[in-house]
Design an enzyme around this catalytic site. Sequence first.
Site, PDB file in Angstrom:
ATOM      1  N   HIS A   5       5.670  -8.152   5.464  1.00  0.00           N
ATOM      2  CA  HIS A   5       4.888  -8.424   6.688  1.00  0.00           C
ATOM      3  C   HIS A   5       4.541  -9.910   6.820  1.00  0.00           C
ATOM      4  O   HIS A   5       5.090 -10.758   6.133  1.00  0.00           O
ATOM      5  CB  HIS A   5       3.631  -7.543   6.745  1.00  0.00           C
ATOM      6  N   GLU A  48      -2.661  -6.403   4.269  1.00  0.00           N
ATOM      7  CA  GLU A  48      -1.513  -6.219   3.380  1.00  0.00           C
ATOM      8  C   GLU A  48      -0.695  -7.506   3.294  1.00  0.00           C
ATOM      9  O   GLU A  48      -0.210  -7.864   2.218  1.00  0.00           O
ATOM     10  CB  GLU A  48      -0.639  -5.064   3.875  1.00  0.00           C
ATOM     11  N   HIS A  86       4.778  -4.869  -1.275  1.00  0.00           N
ATOM     12  CA  HIS A  86       3.971  -4.174  -0.270  1.00  0.00           C
ATOM     13  C   HIS A  86       2.766  -3.489  -0.913  1.00  0.00           C
ATOM     14  O   HIS A  86       2.653  -3.412  -2.133  1.00  0.00           O
ATOM     15  CB  HIS A  86       4.803  -3.086   0.433  1.00  0.00           C
ATOM     16  N   GLU A  91       5.395  -0.669  -3.738  1.00  0.00           N
ATOM     17  CA  GLU A  91       4.125  -0.360  -3.083  1.00  0.00           C
ATOM     18  C   GLU A  91       3.073  -0.338  -4.184  1.00  0.00           C
ATOM     19  O   GLU A  91       2.995   0.591  -4.982  1.00  0.00           O
ATOM     20  CB  GLU A  91       4.198   0.999  -2.380  1.00  0.00           C
TER      21      GLU A  91
HETATM   22 ZN    ZN Z   1       4.258  -2.779   3.873  1.00  0.00          ZN
END
Ligand code: ZN
Length: 327
Positions: A117, A154, A209, A291
């Site tokens: 992102h 994030e 992430h 993640e």
């Molecule tokens: Zn993400």
Amino acid sequence: MRNDDSLPPSPPSPSPESAGSADPDRHWFTRRSTLVVAAAALAPACLAGWVLTQTLTGAGSGSGEPAQAKPAAASRTAHGDAKPHAGAAATPSPAAPSPGPAKGPLAGRTVVVDPGHNAGNFQHGTEINRQVDIGTGRKECDTTGTTTNSGYMEAEFTWDVSQRLKTVLEAQGLKVVLTHHNDRPFGPCIDERARIGNEAAADAVVSVHADGVSAGNRGFHVILPAKVRGGGADTSKIVEPSRLLGERIAGNFARTTGTSPANYLGGGTGLDVRDDLGGLNLSTQPKVFVECGNMRDAKDAALLTSPQWRQKAAQGIADGIVGFLGG
Ligand code: ZN
């Protein structure tokens, strides 16, 4: 979030079924090792030693267990701030510490780190909603990513961990390429993120992430590419090495952070397989998404917002990469 490539910030649906499908592949190396050992045992006695020697020295390039030849484990410290000692005289590097020439299996290897992102995505809805070609279909250019309940983004998390990861990897002598430098108004798009890894001929690519699912769902997981083919997407060559990379990262991440694999998917393995992420589908190089935890769970968020924990996370990811590369 784990569906960063996909959904806008709506609640993602856990897909526990994806983990089971991956098991058959996991034991390919064990099977291969068994065959090699069996072949050596069957060879005539006078040749057995030679065969074994050739096997151990010649056939090991296929990404199996590393040779445990740890190159002067010089630089691995708890905080990744190791300084190179000796040999750093030659090339003055403007910014990064110059780790000296890499030796052994890490020499000349490149890792691409993808900070998931971009904090600017929230202000560029139109641009990041533009559809891009991911081979198997079309997807949004990028998504906003998630936030903790207190607003820690994030994108801030991924940028911080990626910087730490870069530092640790460079201290090991690896070349690190980032997919962006936090200086763009938004993006890059997921197809460009994949392309950067491909064009760098990266030996490993890791997209960083954190997930955004409902509270009570906790823990980390590593997303592996499924076997997909369509348009510009063909993951057939990266499924296997990506799994090895992901397994290495999952094991090391658990060890360095002390956190557990996700309790909401992957059946406790910390691994998930997906066929809908453009960043994976378009990759030609071994690639996984990590993640690191669930930003929407208060306990996980307490970890994710801790700089000390983020350093441990970066160290775990780095150790997994280095192990995968045989260092
Ligand atoms: Zn993400």
